[in-house]
Design a protein around this motif. Structure first.
Motif, PDB file in Angstrom:
ATOM      1  N   GLN A 127     -10.664   0.208  -8.754  1.00 45.42           N
ATOM      2  CA  GLN A 127     -10.427   1.634  -8.933  1.00 45.42           C
ATOM      3  C   GLN A 127      -9.284   2.104  -8.014  1.00 45.42           C
ATOM      4  OE1 GLN A 127     -14.107   0.733  -8.615  1.00 45.42           O
ATOM      5  NE2 GLN A 127     -13.614   0.185 -10.721  1.00 45.42           N
ATOM      6  N   ASN A 128      -9.520   3.080  -7.177  1.00 41.89           N
ATOM      7  CA  ASN A 128      -8.439   3.613  -6.338  1.00 41.89           C
ATOM      8  C   ASN A 128      -8.309   2.892  -5.001  1.00 41.89           C
ATOM      9  OD1 ASN A 128     -10.876   4.633  -5.369  1.00 41.89           O
ATOM     10  ND2 ASN A 128      -9.935   6.488  -4.554  1.00 41.89           N
ATOM     11  N   LYS A 129      -9.009   1.787  -4.848  1.00 40.45           N
ATOM     12  CA  LYS A 129      -9.000   1.071  -3.552  1.00 40.45           C
ATOM     13  C   LYS A 129      -7.908   0.005  -3.531  1.00 40.45           C
ATOM     14  CE  LYS A 129     -13.458   0.117  -3.885  1.00 40.45           C
ATOM     15  NZ  LYS A 129     -13.988   0.993  -4.951  1.00 40.45           N
ATOM     16  N   ARG A 130      -6.667   0.447  -3.629  1.00 43.56           N
ATOM     17  CA  ARG A 130      -5.548  -0.496  -3.623  1.00 43.56           C
ATOM     18  C   ARG A 130      -5.536  -1.374  -2.374  1.00 43.56           C
ATOM     19  NH1 ARG A 130       0.827   1.187  -4.071  1.00 43.56           N
ATOM     20  NH2 ARG A 130       0.240   1.894  -6.173  1.00 43.56           N
ATOM     21  N   PRO A 131      -5.781  -0.847  -1.160  1.00 52.63           N
ATOM     22  CA  PRO A 131      -5.759  -1.709   0.032  1.00 52.63           C
ATOM     23  C   PRO A 131      -6.746  -2.871  -0.035  1.00 52.63           C
ATOM     24  CG  PRO A 131      -5.624   0.583   0.685  1.00 52.63           C
ATOM     25  CD  PRO A 131      -5.929   0.583  -0.783  1.00 52.63           C
ATOM     26  N   GLU A 132      -7.907  -2.661  -0.672  1.00 48.07           N
ATOM     27  CA  GLU A 132      -8.873  -3.753  -0.796  1.00 48.07           C
ATOM     28  C   GLU A 132      -8.331  -4.855  -1.706  1.00 48.07           C
ATOM     29  OE1 GLU A 132     -13.499  -4.529  -2.266  1.00 48.07           O
ATOM     30  OE2 GLU A 132     -12.765  -2.470  -1.957  1.00 48.07           O
ATOM     31  N   ASP A 149       1.889  -7.494  -7.567  1.00 47.12           N
ATOM     32  CA  ASP A 149       1.923  -6.383  -8.513  1.00 47.12           C
ATOM     33  C   ASP A 149       0.969  -5.292  -8.030  1.00 47.12           C
ATOM     34  OD1 ASP A 149       1.848  -4.700 -10.714  1.00 47.12           O
ATOM     35  OD2 ASP A 149       1.550  -6.302 -12.180  1.00 47.12           O
ATOM     36  N   VAL A 150       1.491  -4.098  -7.773  1.00 44.69           N
ATOM     37  CA  VAL A 150       0.629  -2.993  -7.365  1.00 44.69           C
ATOM     38  C   VAL A 150       0.625  -1.866  -8.395  1.00 44.69           C
ATOM     39  CG1 VAL A 150       0.622  -3.495  -4.901  1.00 44.69           C
ATOM     40  CG2 VAL A 150       2.430  -2.052  -5.836  1.00 44.69           C
ATOM     41  N   TRP A 151       0.949  -2.192  -9.650  1.00 49.29           N
ATOM     42  CA  TRP A 151       0.677  -1.257 -10.730  1.00 49.29           C
ATOM     43  C   TRP A 151      -0.841  -1.140 -10.854  1.00 49.29           C
ATOM     44  CZ3 TRP A 151       3.849   0.495 -15.167  1.00 49.29           C
ATOM     45  CH2 TRP A 151       5.225   0.336 -14.952  1.00 49.29           C
ATOM     46  N   GLU A 152      -1.318   0.030 -11.266  1.00 53.61           N
ATOM     47  CA  GLU A 152      -2.769   0.220 -11.369  1.00 53.61           C
ATOM     48  C   GLU A 152      -3.416  -0.744 -12.356  1.00 53.61           C
ATOM     49  OE1 GLU A 152      -3.691   4.319 -12.140  1.00 53.61           O
ATOM     50  OE2 GLU A 152      -3.615   4.838 -10.010  1.00 53.61           O
ATOM     51  N   HIS A 153      -2.684  -1.142 -13.408  1.00 53.97           N
ATOM     52  CA  HIS A 153      -3.307  -2.050 -14.378  1.00 53.97           C
ATOM     53  C   HIS A 153      -3.621  -3.414 -13.772  1.00 53.97           C
ATOM     54  CE1 HIS A 153       1.104  -3.034 -15.444  1.00 53.97           C
ATOM     55  NE2 HIS A 153       0.608  -4.170 -14.993  1.00 53.97           N
ATOM     56  N   ALA A 203       0.824  -1.211   0.000  1.00 55.48           N
ATOM     57  CA  ALA A 203       0.000   0.000   0.000  1.00 55.48           C
ATOM     58  C   ALA A 203       0.855   1.257   0.000  1.00 55.48           C
ATOM     59  CB  ALA A 203      -0.930  -0.007   1.215  1.00 55.48           C
ATOM     60  N   GLY A 204       2.026   1.174   0.609  1.00 55.80           N
ATOM     61  CA  GLY A 204       2.885   2.341   0.735  1.00 55.80           C
ATOM     62  C   GLY A 204       3.801   2.582  -0.444  1.00 55.80           C
ATOM     63  N   ARG A 205       3.817   1.660  -1.407  1.00 53.32           N
ATOM     64  CA  ARG A 205       4.640   1.862  -2.597  1.00 53.32           C
ATOM     65  C   ARG A 205       4.063   3.008  -3.415  1.00 53.32           C
ATOM     66  NH1 ARG A 205       9.064   2.587  -4.681  1.00 53.32           N
ATOM     67  NH2 ARG A 205       9.774   0.868  -3.338  1.00 53.32           N
ATOM     68  N   PHE A 206       4.783   4.117  -3.499  1.00 56.26           N
ATOM     69  CA  PHE A 206       4.291   5.287  -4.227  1.00 56.26           C
ATOM     70  C   PHE A 206       4.324   5.009  -5.724  1.00 56.26           C
ATOM     71  CE2 PHE A 206       4.926   9.349  -6.398  1.00 56.26           C
ATOM     72  CZ  PHE A 206       3.828  10.052  -5.929  1.00 56.26           C
ATOM     73  N   GLY A 207       3.221   5.273  -6.391  1.00 56.92           N
ATOM     74  CA  GLY A 207       3.164   5.026  -7.830  1.00 56.92           C
ATOM     75  C   GLY A 207       3.125   3.542  -8.125  1.00 56.92           C
TER      76      GLY A 207
END
Length: 218
Positions: A184-189, A173-177, A127-131
C-alpha cells in the motif's frame, strides 16, 4: 527492429515474501508488456527508429536522432522497456542472493564508507522520489554514485545530465504498481525488503563492465 518481452530467470513466486507473485505477474505481463507494445508501435514504419537497438534508443532520447513527434513516445516506452528489463535482471530469489564482490565492496566503501551507508543513501533516493520513478546505483567517471530519475527516465538518457548521469548497475522501481498491492502506501518497507532479493552476482557483472565503460545491453 521489433522488441519482445524478456523472459524472467525465475518464477513469479520466487521473490516471495518480499515481492509477491501477484504483483510480479501483473508488473511483468501487463505493465512491462505495454511498454514493449507501444515501443514497437512507435518504431513501426519509422526508418530512423528501426535502425536503433534498445540501448541506442535510450541514449538518443532528447537528441535529433529521435524524430520530434516521437520524442515523448520513445522516452516513455523505450525507457520503460529498458528500465524493467534491467530491473528483472538484478532480482533473485532470497535464497540465491549473495553479496558484492571484493572489487565492488571496495568501491562501495570508497564512495560511501560502508555497504550500510550506500544502502541508506540509495533508500533515501528511492523514498524521496516524488511520484513515480526509479532509484539507481551507478558508475560515473569510474566512481559509484546514487541517483534517482522520474517516470521512465534513466541515467543513460541524454536528457539526464550532471551528477545524475551514470552507467546503472542496480535499480529499483518505485512506481506504485511495483509495490502497492502488498505494501500500500508503505514505500519505505518495500525499499528495505528489496535488499533481500538483490541479485548481487548480476550487479557484480554490471560493475566490472561499467568500470570499463560498458553499458548493460539488454
Amino acid at each position: 527492429m521489433s522488441f519482445t518481452l524478456p523472459e524472467l530467470g525465475y518464477t513469479y513466486e520466487s521473490l516471495e515474501p518480499h515481492i509477491d507473485a501477484t504483483t510480479m505477474t501483473i508488473h511483468h505481463t501487463k505493465h512491462h508488456n505495454t511498454y514493449v507494445t507501444k515501443l514497437n508501435g512507435a518504431c513501426s514504419g519509422n526508418a530512423a527508429l528501426n535502425g536503433m537497438d534498445l540501448l541506442e534508443l535510450n541514449q538518443k532520447v532528447g537528441t535529433d536522432a529521435i524524430p520530434s513527434d516521437q520524442q515523448t513516445n520513445v522516452r516513455n516506452n523505450a525507457g520503460g522497456h529498458w528500465n524493467h528489463s534491467f530491473f528483472w535482471s538484478v532480482l533473485s530469489a532470497p535464497s540465491n542472493t549473495n553479496g558484492p564482490s571484493a572489487e565492488l565492496k571496495a568501491a562501495i566503501d570508497g564512495a560511501f564508507g560502508s555497504l550500510d551507508e550506500m544502502k541508506s543513501k540509495f533508500n533515501a533516493a528511492a523514498a524521496g522520489r516524488f511520484g513515480s520513478g526509479w532509484a539507481w546505483l551507478g558508475v560515473q567517471d569510474g566512481k559509484l554514485t546514487v541517483t534517482s530519475t522520474a517516470n521512465q527516465d534513466n541515467p543513460l538518457m541524454s536528457t539526464v545530465v550532471g551528477s545524475d548521469a551514470c552507467i546503472p548497475i542496480l535499480g529499483l522501481d518505485v512506481w506504485e504498481h511495483a509495490y502497492y498491492l502488498k505494501y500500500q502506501n508503505k514505500r519505505p518497507e518495500y525499499i528495505n525488503n528489496f535488499w533481500s532479493v538483490v541479485n548481487w552476482d548480476m550487479v557484480n557483472v554490471y560493475y566490472a563492465d561499467s568500470v570499463q565503460g560498458k553499458v548493460p545491453k539488454l
